[in-house]
Design a protein around this motif. Structure first.
Motif, PDB file in Angstrom:
ATOM      1  N   GLY A   9     -17.249  25.516 -24.308  1.00  0.00           N
ATOM      2  CA  GLY A   9     -17.225  27.365 -24.196  1.00  0.00           C
ATOM      3  C   GLY A   9     -17.016  27.696 -22.464  1.00  0.00           C
ATOM      4  N   GLY A  10     -16.288  28.578 -22.616  1.00  0.00           N
ATOM      5  CA  GLY A  10     -16.745  29.304 -21.108  1.00  0.00           C
ATOM      6  C   GLY A  10     -15.846  30.382 -20.859  1.00  0.00           C
ATOM      7  N   ASN A  11     -15.875  30.686 -19.118  1.00  0.00           N
ATOM      8  CA  ASN A  11     -14.944  31.849 -19.391  1.00  0.00           C
ATOM      9  C   ASN A  11     -13.652  31.368 -18.899  1.00  0.00           C
ATOM     10  OD1 ASN A  11     -17.371  33.269 -19.633  1.00  0.00           O
ATOM     11  ND2 ASN A  11     -18.221  33.066 -17.799  1.00  0.00           N
ATOM     12  N   VAL A  12     -12.700  32.558 -19.204  1.00  0.00           N
ATOM     13  CA  VAL A  12     -11.473  32.041 -18.788  1.00  0.00           C
ATOM     14  C   VAL A  12     -10.673  33.812 -18.870  1.00  0.00           C
ATOM     15  CG1 VAL A  12     -11.358  29.878 -20.129  1.00  0.00           C
ATOM     16  CG2 VAL A  12     -10.571  32.188 -21.667  1.00  0.00           C
ATOM     17  N   GLN A  13      -9.263  33.224 -18.595  1.00  0.00           N
ATOM     18  CA  GLN A  13      -9.105  34.932 -18.670  1.00  0.00           C
ATOM     19  C   GLN A  13      -7.713  34.951 -19.824  1.00  0.00           C
ATOM     20  OE1 GLN A  13      -8.614  37.008 -16.191  1.00  0.00           O
ATOM     21  NE2 GLN A  13     -10.264  36.181 -14.983  1.00  0.00           N
ATOM     22  N   ALA A  14      -7.318  36.157 -20.092  1.00  0.00           N
ATOM     23  CA  ALA A  14      -6.366  36.263 -21.532  1.00  0.00           C
ATOM     24  C   ALA A  14      -5.306  35.625 -20.524  1.00  0.00           C
ATOM     25  CB  ALA A  14      -6.164  37.495 -21.262  1.00  0.00           C
ATOM     26  N   GLY A  15      -4.880  34.896 -21.650  1.00  0.00           N
ATOM     27  CA  GLY A  15      -3.082  33.746 -21.754  1.00  0.00           C
ATOM     28  C   GLY A  15      -3.491  32.595 -22.026  1.00  0.00           C
ATOM     29  N   GLU A  16      -5.336  31.886 -21.135  1.00  0.00           N
ATOM     30  CA  GLU A  16      -5.246  30.586 -20.337  1.00  0.00           C
ATOM     31  C   GLU A  16      -6.133  29.571 -22.105  1.00  0.00           C
ATOM     32  OE1 GLU A  16      -6.594  31.067 -15.987  1.00  0.00           O
ATOM     33  OE2 GLU A  16      -8.750  30.982 -17.547  1.00  0.00           O
ATOM     34  N   SER A  17      -6.826  28.463 -21.491  1.00  0.00           N
ATOM     35  CA  SER A  17      -6.349  27.347 -22.694  1.00  0.00           C
ATOM     36  C   SER A  17      -7.873  26.845 -23.069  1.00  0.00           C
ATOM     37  CB  SER A  17      -5.502  26.442 -23.261  1.00  0.00           C
ATOM     38  OG  SER A  17      -4.325  26.480 -23.071  1.00  0.00           O
ATOM     39  N   LEU A  18      -8.791  26.912 -23.578  1.00  0.00           N
ATOM     40  CA  LEU A  18      -9.846  25.762 -23.686  1.00  0.00           C
ATOM     41  C   LEU A  18     -10.159  24.612 -25.034  1.00  0.00           C
ATOM     42  CD1 LEU A  18     -12.956  29.197 -23.732  1.00  0.00           C
ATOM     43  CD2 LEU A  18     -12.253  26.862 -21.413  1.00  0.00           C
ATOM     44  N   ARG A  19     -10.417  23.674 -24.836  1.00  0.00           N
ATOM     45  CA  ARG A  19     -10.428  22.933 -25.651  1.00  0.00           C
ATOM     46  C   ARG A  19     -12.282  22.869 -26.066  1.00  0.00           C
ATOM     47  NH1 ARG A  19      -9.303  16.889 -27.215  1.00  0.00           N
ATOM     48  NH2 ARG A  19     -10.732  15.990 -25.353  1.00  0.00           N
ATOM     49  N   LEU A  20     -12.783  23.454 -27.305  1.00  0.00           N
ATOM     50  CA  LEU A  20     -13.900  23.235 -27.962  1.00  0.00           C
ATOM     51  C   LEU A  20     -14.130  21.601 -28.265  1.00  0.00           C
ATOM     52  CD1 LEU A  20     -14.941  26.164 -29.247  1.00  0.00           C
ATOM     53  CD2 LEU A  20     -14.843  25.808 -27.357  1.00  0.00           C
ATOM     54  N   SER A  21     -15.159  21.154 -28.372  1.00  0.00           N
ATOM     55  CA  SER A  21     -15.455  20.280 -29.350  1.00  0.00           C
ATOM     56  C   SER A  21     -17.044  20.124 -30.001  1.00  0.00           C
ATOM     57  CB  SER A  21     -15.330  18.422 -28.263  1.00  0.00           C
ATOM     58  OG  SER A  21     -14.097  18.522 -26.929  1.00  0.00           O
ATOM     59  N   CYS A  22     -16.371  18.767 -30.884  1.00  0.00           N
ATOM     60  CA  CYS A  22     -18.100  18.853 -32.181  1.00  0.00           C
ATOM     61  C   CYS A  22     -18.345  17.024 -32.175  1.00  0.00           C
ATOM     62  CB  CYS A  22     -17.996  19.903 -33.417  1.00  0.00           C
ATOM     63  SG  CYS A  22     -19.376  19.406 -34.606  1.00  0.00           S
ATOM     64  N   ALA A  23     -19.083  17.208 -32.071  1.00  0.00           N
ATOM     65  CA  ALA A  23     -19.393  15.818 -31.593  1.00  0.00           C
ATOM     66  C   ALA A  23     -20.984  15.749 -32.907  1.00  0.00           C
ATOM     67  CB  ALA A  23     -19.926  15.038 -30.772  1.00  0.00           C
ATOM     68  N   ALA A  24     -19.931  14.406 -34.266  1.00  0.00           N
ATOM     69  CA  ALA A  24     -20.998  15.184 -35.540  1.00  0.00           C
ATOM     70  C   ALA A  24     -21.871  13.668 -35.379  1.00  0.00           C
ATOM     71  CB  ALA A  24     -20.777  14.791 -36.754  1.00  0.00           C
ATOM     72  N   SER A  25     -23.397  13.341 -35.777  1.00  0.00           N
ATOM     73  CA  SER A  25     -24.055  12.360 -36.153  1.00  0.00           C
ATOM     74  C   SER A  25     -24.995  11.936 -37.205  1.00  0.00           C
ATOM     75  CB  SER A  25     -25.232  12.360 -34.451  1.00  0.00           C
ATOM     76  OG  SER A  25     -26.152  13.678 -34.870  1.00  0.00           O
ATOM     77  N   GLY A  26     -24.820  11.096 -37.130  1.00  0.00           N
ATOM     78  CA  GLY A  26     -26.404  10.670 -38.296  1.00  0.00           C
ATOM     79  C   GLY A  26     -25.346  10.877 -39.972  1.00  0.00           C
ATOM     80  N   SER A  27     -26.063  11.263 -41.022  1.00  0.00           N
ATOM     81  CA  SER A  27     -25.323  11.161 -42.409  1.00  0.00           C
ATOM     82  C   SER A  27     -23.638  11.680 -42.760  1.00  0.00           C
ATOM     83  CB  SER A  27     -26.745  10.823 -43.455  1.00  0.00           C
ATOM     84  OG  SER A  27     -26.847  12.139 -43.566  1.00  0.00           O
ATOM     85  N   ILE A  28     -23.188  11.497 -41.805  1.00  0.00           N
ATOM     86  CA  ILE A  28     -21.725  12.465 -42.218  1.00  0.00           C
ATOM     87  C   ILE A  28     -20.274  11.385 -42.453  1.00  0.00           C
ATOM     88  CG2 ILE A  28     -20.865  12.494 -39.944  1.00  0.00           C
ATOM     89  CD1 ILE A  28     -20.073  15.104 -40.497  1.00  0.00           C
ATOM     90  N   THR A 111     -20.994  27.621 -29.552  1.00  0.00           N
ATOM     91  CA  THR A 111     -20.580  27.430 -27.763  1.00  0.00           C
ATOM     92  C   THR A 111     -20.137  29.171 -27.051  1.00  0.00           C
ATOM     93  OG1 THR A 111     -19.934  26.427 -26.141  1.00  0.00           O
ATOM     94  CG2 THR A 111     -18.937  26.114 -28.297  1.00  0.00           C
ATOM     95  N   GLN A 112     -20.489  29.315 -26.594  1.00  0.00           N
ATOM     96  CA  GLN A 112     -19.998  30.214 -26.011  1.00  0.00           C
ATOM     97  C   GLN A 112     -17.950  30.722 -25.338  1.00  0.00           C
ATOM     98  OE1 GLN A 112     -21.197  33.894 -26.802  1.00  0.00           O
ATOM     99  NE2 GLN A 112     -19.274  34.619 -25.723  1.00  0.00           N
ATOM    100  N   VAL A 113     -17.730  31.610 -26.387  1.00  0.00           N
ATOM    101  CA  VAL A 113     -16.192  31.154 -25.566  1.00  0.00           C
ATOM    102  C   VAL A 113     -15.838  33.389 -25.014  1.00  0.00           C
ATOM    103  CG1 VAL A 113     -13.951  31.279 -25.658  1.00  0.00           C
ATOM    104  CG2 VAL A 113     -15.010  29.707 -26.707  1.00  0.00           C
TER     105      VAL A 113
END
Length: 117
Positions: A9-28, A111-113
């Motif tokens: 997450g993060g702070n961006v300007q309109a029109g820009e891009s972000l990539r979020l990730s989710c890391a899983a652990s445990g019994s998935i 996560t804040q966007v």
């Protein structure tokens, strides 16, 4: 138990891009429904995108054509590529893993966007 940790997450300007990730652990397992939700103050958490155990993807109408869900081969990390961001995309984004056969619903910490105009 399943633990989920978001990042990207993060702070961006309109029109820009972000990539979020989710890391899983445990019994998935790869059979979990994996997804992304978002929430703004005073509102309910809403679906952004999710994927079943197969190849089906479901997207909220507001993000279709701009956001893309993907995951790695082991299905222990998944992503949300967000392009052409808009101020109305500003929210806390949560990753989710759901096992319908045991009704287990797991959430990350969020996560804040923030998208500025």
């Amino acid at each position: 138990q399943v633990q989920l940790v978001e990042s990207g997450g993060g702070n961006v300007q309109a029109g820009e891009s972000l990539r979020l990730s989710c890391a899983a652990s445990g019994s998935i397992s790869s059979s979990y429904v994996m997804g992304w939700y978002r929430q703004t103050p005073g509102n309910q958490r809403e679906l952004v995108a999710k994927a079943s155990a197969g190849s089906d993807r479901i997207y909220a109408d507001s993000v279709k054509g701009r956001f893309t869900f993907s995951r790695d081969k082991l299905r222990r990390t998944w992503y949300l590529q967000m392009n052409s961001l808009r101020p109305e995309d500003t929210a806390v984004y949560y990753c989710n893993a759901y096992a319908p056969w045991i009704e287990r619903n797991c959430w990350g910490q969020g996560t804040q966007v923030t998208v500025s105009s």
